[in-house]
Design an enzyme around this catalytic site. Structure first.
Site, PDB file in Angstrom:
ATOM      1  N   ASN A   1      -3.311   5.847  -0.493  1.00 42.60           N
ATOM      2  CA  ASN A   1      -2.803   6.071   0.860  1.00 42.60           C
ATOM      3  C   ASN A   1      -2.069   7.394   1.016  1.00 42.60           C
ATOM      4  OD1 ASN A   1      -3.573   3.798   2.608  1.00 42.60           O
ATOM      5  ND2 ASN A   1      -2.644   2.616   0.967  1.00 42.60           N
TER       6      ASN A   1
ATOM      7  N   GLU B   1      -5.723  -0.797  -7.486  1.00 45.75           N
ATOM      8  CA  GLU B   1      -4.797   0.274  -7.852  1.00 45.75           C
ATOM      9  C   GLU B   1      -3.559  -0.393  -8.468  1.00 45.75           C
ATOM     10  OE1 GLU B   1      -3.563   4.390  -5.582  1.00 45.75           O
ATOM     11  OE2 GLU B   1      -3.270   2.521  -4.491  1.00 45.75           O
TER      12      GLU B   1
ATOM     13  N   HIS C   1      -2.680  -3.434  -6.043  1.00 45.88           N
ATOM     14  CA  HIS C   1      -3.100  -3.053  -4.697  1.00 45.88           C
ATOM     15  C   HIS C   1      -4.610  -3.202  -4.561  1.00 45.88           C
ATOM     16  CE1 HIS C   1      -3.576   0.362  -1.519  1.00 45.88           C
ATOM     17  NE2 HIS C   1      -3.553  -0.825  -0.947  1.00 45.88           N
TER      18      HIS C   1
ATOM     19  N   SER D   1       0.808  -1.213   0.000  1.00 42.66           N
ATOM     20  CA  SER D   1       0.000   0.000   0.000  1.00 42.66           C
ATOM     21  C   SER D   1       0.845   1.268   0.000  1.00 42.66           C
ATOM     22  CB  SER D   1      -0.924   0.004   1.227  1.00 42.66           C
ATOM     23  OG  SER D   1      -0.195  -0.211   2.415  1.00 42.66           O
TER      24      SER D   1
END
Length: 291
Positions: A199, A161, A149, A128
């Site tokens: 993130n 992702e 991800h 992440s």
């Protein structure tokens, strides 16, 4: 990377997943549900057995809700096998690493995968925040490495992702995009950058919520209500931190801070204290809330 080194969408059927925890077993489940042959690995057979048991529990709930029948459940489970050793991945065409968010652990896993897997096997990471360019640099033929991800809970959340490392080939990206579609996911393509998009935005928001709590600006409930009712978020940031895991939030913030050298990513002292105390959220039954 030349076309003959990457498996086509039609021939890619054999998947490996490293890590049988919350993310790993969810990833294994969605691949098996989509018809792939899956091998699941972890540091001990007990962790693998526990992960497969969680998959069975998830599927049983789906049967109870009428999403599919018991025969379908057994069919999905039959596609998942334990792989106690990385060498069991020698026949895999795509391996997704979903280990803990620690660079040294992921680095060693990718070195091991590079030795165990065929040179045409795509190596993807569910990281992440850790730079994919760094991970790709550890393996021969780094053009086959990319980020894949997923989001928790994996069977429910629609997004993948996809992260392009500096070395990643177009063929690798295309294969991962097509595979994500086959899983029923919607993918977004992002450049390799600390925290990527998800993130880089999410963890500073959570961190500011923790600072707000630490400074006594509002109660935990009211901070969460502001974001749920004022910003239409399904979970407040403190509830979400508990769901994700406070240790994971801290790990991501450390990566962001170290990579950017920008004080806006410094972790709240309260977050550090809670992680040190072992108050990690839902998985330890105690975080900002009790469970």
């Amino acid at each position: 990377m030349s076309g003959d080194l990457i498996h086509s969408m039609q021939s890619l059927t054999k998947i490996g997943v490293v890590g049988a925890g919350a993310m790993g077993h969810g990833i294994a489940q969605v691949f098996a549900h989509a018809g792939y042959d899956v091998k699941l690995n972890d540091i001990s057979i007990d962790f693998i057995v526990r992960g497969i048991k969680k998959i069975e529990e998830n599927l049983s709930r789906s049967v109870e809700k009428g999403r599919f029948n018991e025969d379908k459940k057994r069919e999905i489970i039959s596609r998942i096998r334990s792989a106690p050793n990385i060498s069991d991945f020698s026949d895999r065409e795509l391996v997704v690493e979903a280990a803990v968010e620690k660079s040294e652990i992921k680095n060693q896993i990718f070195r091991n995968l590079d030795s165990a897997c065929s040179k045409s096997c795509i190596l993807a990471s569910n990281t992440s925040s850790i730079p994919l360019t760094q991970i790709a640099g550890l393996v021969s033929n780094p053009s086959r490495v990319a980020g894949m991800h997923f989001f928790n809970p994996v069977p429910v959340m629609k997004l993948v992702e996809i992260v392009r490392a500096l070395q990643t080939s177009d063929a690798t990206i295309k294969t991962i995009q097509e595979t994500s579609t086959k899983l029923g996911k919607i993918s977004v393509l992002v450049k390799d950058s600390p925290g990527f998009v998800s993130n880089r935005i999410l963890c500073p928001m959570i961190n500011e919520a923790i600072f707000s709590l630490e400074e006594g600006i509002a109660s935990r409930e009211d901070i969460d209500q502001v974001m749920k009712l004022g910003m239409n978020h399904p979970l407040g940031p403190l509830e979400l931190a508990d769901f994700v895991g406070l240790d994971v939030v801290l790990d991501v913030l450390e990566v962001l801070y170290n990579e950017f050298q920008d004080s806006k990513y410094r972790a709240s002292p309260l977050l550090r204290r809670m992680v040190r105390a072992g108050y990690l959220g839902r998985k330890t039954k105690k975080g900002f809330y009790d469970y």
